[in-house]
Design a protein around this motif. Structure first.
Motif, PDB file in Angstrom:
ATOM      1  N   PHE A  35      22.873  27.987 -28.186  1.00 40.11           N
ATOM      2  CA  PHE A  35      22.818  29.193 -27.350  1.00 40.11           C
ATOM      3  C   PHE A  35      24.188  29.861 -27.456  1.00 40.11           C
ATOM      4  O   PHE A  35      25.173  29.381 -26.907  1.00 40.11           O
ATOM      5  N   LYS A  36      24.266  30.976 -28.182  1.00 40.20           N
ATOM      6  CA  LYS A  36      25.549  31.547 -28.572  1.00 40.20           C
ATOM      7  C   LYS A  36      25.871  32.891 -27.930  1.00 40.20           C
ATOM      8  O   LYS A  36      26.848  33.527 -28.314  1.00 40.20           O
TER       9      LYS A  36
ATOM     10  N   MET B 213      26.831  29.276 -21.152  1.00 42.08           N
ATOM     11  CA  MET B 213      25.875  29.243 -22.258  1.00 42.08           C
ATOM     12  C   MET B 213      25.052  27.962 -22.234  1.00 42.08           C
ATOM     13  O   MET B 213      23.843  27.987 -22.483  1.00 42.08           O
ATOM     14  N   ASP B 214      25.692  26.849 -21.897  1.00 43.79           N
ATOM     15  CA  ASP B 214      24.957  25.591 -21.854  1.00 43.79           C
ATOM     16  C   ASP B 214      23.981  25.567 -20.674  1.00 43.79           C
ATOM     17  O   ASP B 214      22.863  25.048 -20.792  1.00 43.79           O
ATOM     18  N   VAL B 215      24.380  26.144 -19.534  1.00 44.23           N
ATOM     19  CA  VAL B 215      23.476  26.209 -18.393  1.00 44.23           C
ATOM     20  C   VAL B 215      22.264  27.088 -18.718  1.00 44.23           C
ATOM     21  O   VAL B 215      21.115  26.741 -18.402  1.00 44.23           O
TER      22      VAL B 215
ATOM     23  N   ILE C  11      29.241  37.351 -27.378  1.00 42.18           N
ATOM     24  CA  ILE C  11      28.785  36.553 -28.509  1.00 42.18           C
ATOM     25  C   ILE C  11      29.918  35.652 -28.970  1.00 42.18           C
ATOM     26  O   ILE C  11      31.076  36.073 -29.054  1.00 42.18           O
ATOM     27  N   ASN C  12      29.565  34.409 -29.284  1.00 39.49           N
ATOM     28  CA  ASN C  12      30.524  33.449 -29.823  1.00 39.49           C
ATOM     29  C   ASN C  12      30.160  33.133 -31.267  1.00 39.49           C
ATOM     30  O   ASN C  12      29.060  32.656 -31.544  1.00 39.49           O
ATOM     31  N   LYS C  13      31.069  33.449 -32.190  1.00 36.64           N
ATOM     32  CA  LYS C  13      30.882  33.151 -33.612  1.00 36.64           C
ATOM     33  C   LYS C  13      32.081  32.354 -34.090  1.00 36.64           C
ATOM     34  O   LYS C  13      33.205  32.861 -34.066  1.00 36.64           O
ATOM     35  N   ALA C  14      31.819  31.132 -34.530  1.00 35.33           N
ATOM     36  CA  ALA C  14      32.889  30.190 -34.897  1.00 35.33           C
ATOM     37  C   ALA C  14      33.806  30.023 -33.700  1.00 35.33           C
ATOM     38  O   ALA C  14      33.368  29.621 -32.615  1.00 35.33           O
ATOM     39  N   ASP C  15      35.086  30.355 -33.836  1.00 35.00           N
ATOM     40  CA  ASP C  15      36.009  30.271 -32.698  1.00 35.00           C
ATOM     41  C   ASP C  15      36.406  31.658 -32.221  1.00 35.00           C
ATOM     42  O   ASP C  15      37.429  31.814 -31.561  1.00 35.00           O
ATOM     43  N   ARG C  16      35.616  32.663 -32.539  1.00 36.15           N
ATOM     44  CA  ARG C  16      35.911  34.040 -32.153  1.00 36.15           C
ATOM     45  C   ARG C  16      34.874  34.537 -31.154  1.00 36.15           C
ATOM     46  O   ARG C  16      33.722  34.112 -31.168  1.00 36.15           O
TER      47      ARG C  16
END
Length: 419
Positions: A124-125, A24-26, A170-175
């Protein structure tokens, strides 16, 4: 072609989770680099031809082409040689980040959306895997490129006849969630008007009021969790940024927001199904809730989520074969549903009392009845020939909605004929 999205919870291990965050960071870096090229090209065209800008200079040839989507996608292979970090991400996933940038650019150019913005660290999630050679869902696992098997909570099976086209992580909070896009080569017609009509009026005091007299209290999810949310945000503000304690506290705040979002959406789906159980035609007001959210009661409007509720209701009606329509919202609370007379009243008056015909009802219920009458008039004057023929054939429990005449027919005559 029927396209649907199913969302499932996935449980990657620590290694897979770190890889997803790194990807995601890339993709974020590639997105920002492509946006920087576009902004540089635009800024190089701002100053005069025969002079340089006093503030900054962009040394670009006058005939240099615009950094289009195809040009930036073709530059990725050479960029991977210079920056090996780009090669860690699956090639198609990296390409989707560039395509996402140009979708935002097209929205700015053609639709009038805002200029695309740079994405900060952590903004970027999601990652999109656009295609698969075979079904990635096998049993209780989902297979993703360079990650292998990831456990998935398949709480509902993928319907037979549907093919998995793409998967978005998809990343939401820690899920972590997997949005699985499925398609089936079928043609589903839109529901046609039939049966019992219902008008729905939404508001802050009562979440919704129907023309049948059903009143639903507004749950106010944000207000219920606001005390706990303020406490956690106060603790977060005292942590040192980028520290481990800051990240732990940030996750706690994100969990609260995620819980509020989930409970609100669950409530909207339940109310949408309840409306479909009560009637066959659902009518709502055609309002721009984004504008209303900028007013004095914007916080309460956003907490209720009326725009999301209308979208969900429209989807549930289509899924269950119910007709959904939007009517003009002007003056629905100032009109009598029985005689059509104008009854002026401010927001403090919660009871509708018509001096002309003597009709008395709850203000919101009367508005729902006006919305229902306008919906019936809308489909009566829309020229649905097939609908008229279906009603003329004598389908059980149906009757032709008659258009109302101002001189001979009262405004409530159509409503009574459908009972």
């Amino acid at each position: 072609m029927l396209t649907m999205n199913y969302r499932y919870r996935i449980y990657p291990n620590i290694t897979q989770e770190q890889s997803l965050k790194e990807w995601m960071d890339v993709c974020r870096v590639a997105y920002n680099y492509g946006l920087r090229e576009i902004k540089d090209w635009c800024n190089s065209r701002k100053c005069m031809v025969d002079r340089c800008s006093i503030v900054h200079e962009y040394i670009m040839a006058a005939d240099s082409p615009f950094p289009s989507e195809v040009k930036q996608l073709n530059a990725l292979p050479n960029a991977k040689k210079v920056f090996p970090r780009l090669g860690e991400v699956p090639s198609q996933v990296l390409q989707q980040a560039i395509k996402q940038l140009h979708r935002a650019w097209d929205g700015f150019q053609k639709i009038g959306h805002g200029f695309p913005r740079f994405k900060k660290f952590g903004q970027f999630k999601s990652l999109l895997f656009p295609q698969f050679k075979q079904n990635p869902v096998q049993g209780v696992n989902i297979t993703l490129p360079k990650l292998g098997l990831i456990p998935i909570n398949l709480h509902r099976a993928i319907p037979s006849g549907f093919v998995v086209k793409q998967v978005r992580i998809i990343n939401k909070a820690d899920r972590w969630y997997a949005d699985i896009n499925i398609q089936c080569d079928v043609n589903v017609p839109n529901p046609m008007p039939h049966g019992h009509p219902i008008g729905v009026d939404v508001g802050l005091e009562k979440f919704l009021s129907t023309s049948d007299g059903v009143l639903v209290k507004s749950p106010k999810f944000l207000k219920v969790m606001l005390f706990k949310l303020k406490l956690l945000q106060r603790r977060l503000s005292r942590k040192k940024k980028r520290s481990k304690n800051y990240e732990k506290q940030r996750i706690k705040v994100a969990r609260i927001h995620h819980t509020i979002d989930n409970t609100r959406k669950d409530f909207h789906f339940k109310q949408a199904h309840a409306l479909c159980d009560a009637g066959d035609m659902v009518f709502m007001e055609d309002l721009d809730y984004r504008t209303l959210a900028k007013g004095m009661l914007g916080k309460q409007m956003l907490d209720a989520g009326f725009g999301q509720f209308r979208t969900i209701t429209k989807y549930v009606c289509w899924k269950r074969g119910k007709f959904f329509g939007e009517v003009n919202a002007r003056g629905t609370s100032q009109e009598c549903p029985e005689c059509g007379a104008t009854v002026k009243k401010d927001l403090s008056v919660r009871v509708h009392h018509c001096q002309k015909c003597g009709f008395i009802a709850d203000r919101d219920v009367a508005s729902g009845q006006v919305i229902r009458n306008r919906g019936i008039e809308l489909i009566s004057t829309a020229g649905h020939v097939g609908i008229q023929n279906a009603y003329a054939d004598g389908l059980p429990g149906t009757e032709i909605p008659q258009s109302r005449s101002k001189s001979k027919t009262r405004k409530g005559a159509t409503r009574k004929s459908l009972k």
